[in-house]
Design a protein around this motif. Structure first.
Motif, mmCIF file in Angstrom:
data_model
loop_
_atom_site.group_PDB
_atom_site.id
_atom_site.type_symbol
_atom_site.label_atom_id
_atom_site.label_comp_id
_atom_site.label_asym_id
_atom_site.label_seq_id
_atom_site.Cartn_x
_atom_site.Cartn_y
_atom_site.Cartn_z
ATOM 1 N N ASP A 204 0.786 -1.189 0.127
ATOM 2 C CA ASP A 204 0.066 -0.035 0.208
ATOM 3 C C ASP A 204 0.726 1.332 -0.100
ATOM 4 N N PRO B 197 -5.379 5.333 -1.003
ATOM 5 C CA PRO B 197 -6.478 5.691 0.159
ATOM 6 C C PRO B 197 -6.346 4.621 1.404
ATOM 7 N N GLU B 198 -5.890 3.411 1.032
ATOM 8 C CA GLU B 198 -5.820 2.565 2.140
ATOM 9 C C GLU B 198 -4.453 2.897 3.203
ATOM 10 N N ASN B 199 -3.743 3.697 2.721
ATOM 11 C CA ASN B 199 -2.760 4.018 3.525
ATOM 12 C C ASN B 199 -2.804 5.003 4.504
ATOM 13 N N THR B 200 -3.925 4.699 5.317
ATOM 14 C CA THR B 200 -4.456 5.893 6.361
ATOM 15 C C THR B 200 -3.350 6.501 7.173
ATOM 16 N N ALA B 201 -2.473 5.734 7.485
ATOM 17 C CA ALA B 201 -1.461 6.244 8.343
ATOM 18 C C ALA B 201 -0.554 7.263 7.517
ATOM 19 N N SER B 202 -0.249 7.397 6.377
ATOM 20 C CA SER B 202 0.484 8.239 5.470
ATOM 21 C C SER B 202 -0.348 9.213 5.311
ATOM 22 N N LEU B 203 -1.951 9.137 4.939
ATOM 23 C CA LEU B 203 -2.617 10.352 4.879
ATOM 24 C C LEU B 203 -2.706 11.053 6.245
ATOM 25 N N ALA B 204 -2.878 10.428 7.305
ATOM 26 C CA ALA B 204 -2.890 11.314 8.469
ATOM 27 C C ALA B 204 -1.393 11.926 8.847
ATOM 28 N N GLU C 57 -1.580 14.913 6.526
ATOM 29 C CA GLU C 57 -2.390 16.210 7.230
ATOM 30 C C GLU C 57 -1.750 16.818 8.270
ATOM 31 N N THR D 222 -9.114 12.513 -5.593
ATOM 32 C CA THR D 222 -8.979 11.088 -5.549
ATOM 33 C C THR D 222 -8.707 10.721 -7.083
#
Length: 160
Positions: free
Chosen positions: A24, A116-123, A126, A135
């Motif tokens: 991911d 989008p599955e890489n929620t840790a990277s998105l957080a 941010e 997207t």
């Protein structure tokens, strides 16, 4: 943070391999050789986090998005942290080093595409002041399935 140099090559590429293997982090499916990796990254905008024994804990690097003059102040980046070193603020420190170096060089936009599955990277992004632009749906196939990519960018408040 220290500049990423050839002395870090094997450890950086192993961390990259871990990200590729997890599935991911990138569309890439194999790790490039050092020469290919090195040629693709801007020398002044790549760093590693190291521990007291000089083991690489993570890395960040930027690349040009275009050779067109209008995009001279825009780079795309990647940030990877060794699986055993996650959750310690290393990615945040790496992004801070990158932002400092890019702003000092007159770069006004740092961008990336994140699954989008890489929620840790998105957080992480941010928290570092990146915003989601949108997207790109089904932008490419990865391991036999279509993947979306969330586009994020950080616009400098000091440059431009």
């Amino acid at each position: 943070m220290v500049p990423l140099t050839p002395v870090h090559a094997s450890q950086v590429l192993e961390i990259y391999r871990a990200g590729i293997d997890e599935g991911d982090a990138t569309f890439e499916t194999r790790v490039p050789d050092w020469e290919t990796f090195d040629a693709a990254k801007l020398t002044g905008h790549r760093f590693v986090a190291v521990d007291a024994q000089a083991a690489v804990l993570g890395w960040v690097a930027a690349a040009k998005v275009s050779d067109r003059r209008a995009y001279a102040g825009v780079v795309e980046h990647s940030v990877y942290v060794h699986p055993r070193a996650r959750g310690q603020g290393i990615a945040t420190a790496l992004l801070e080093a990158l932002i400092t170096s890019t702003e000092a060089a007159g770069i006004w936009t740092v961008q990336s595409g994140i699954f989008p599955e890489n929620t840790a990277s998105l957080a992480l992004h941010e928290r570092a002041g990146f915003r989601v632009l949108g997207t790109r749906e089904r932008i490419g196939q990865h391991r036999g399935r279509w993947r979306d990519v969330v586009l994020v960018e950080r616009r400098s408040t000091l440059v431009g």
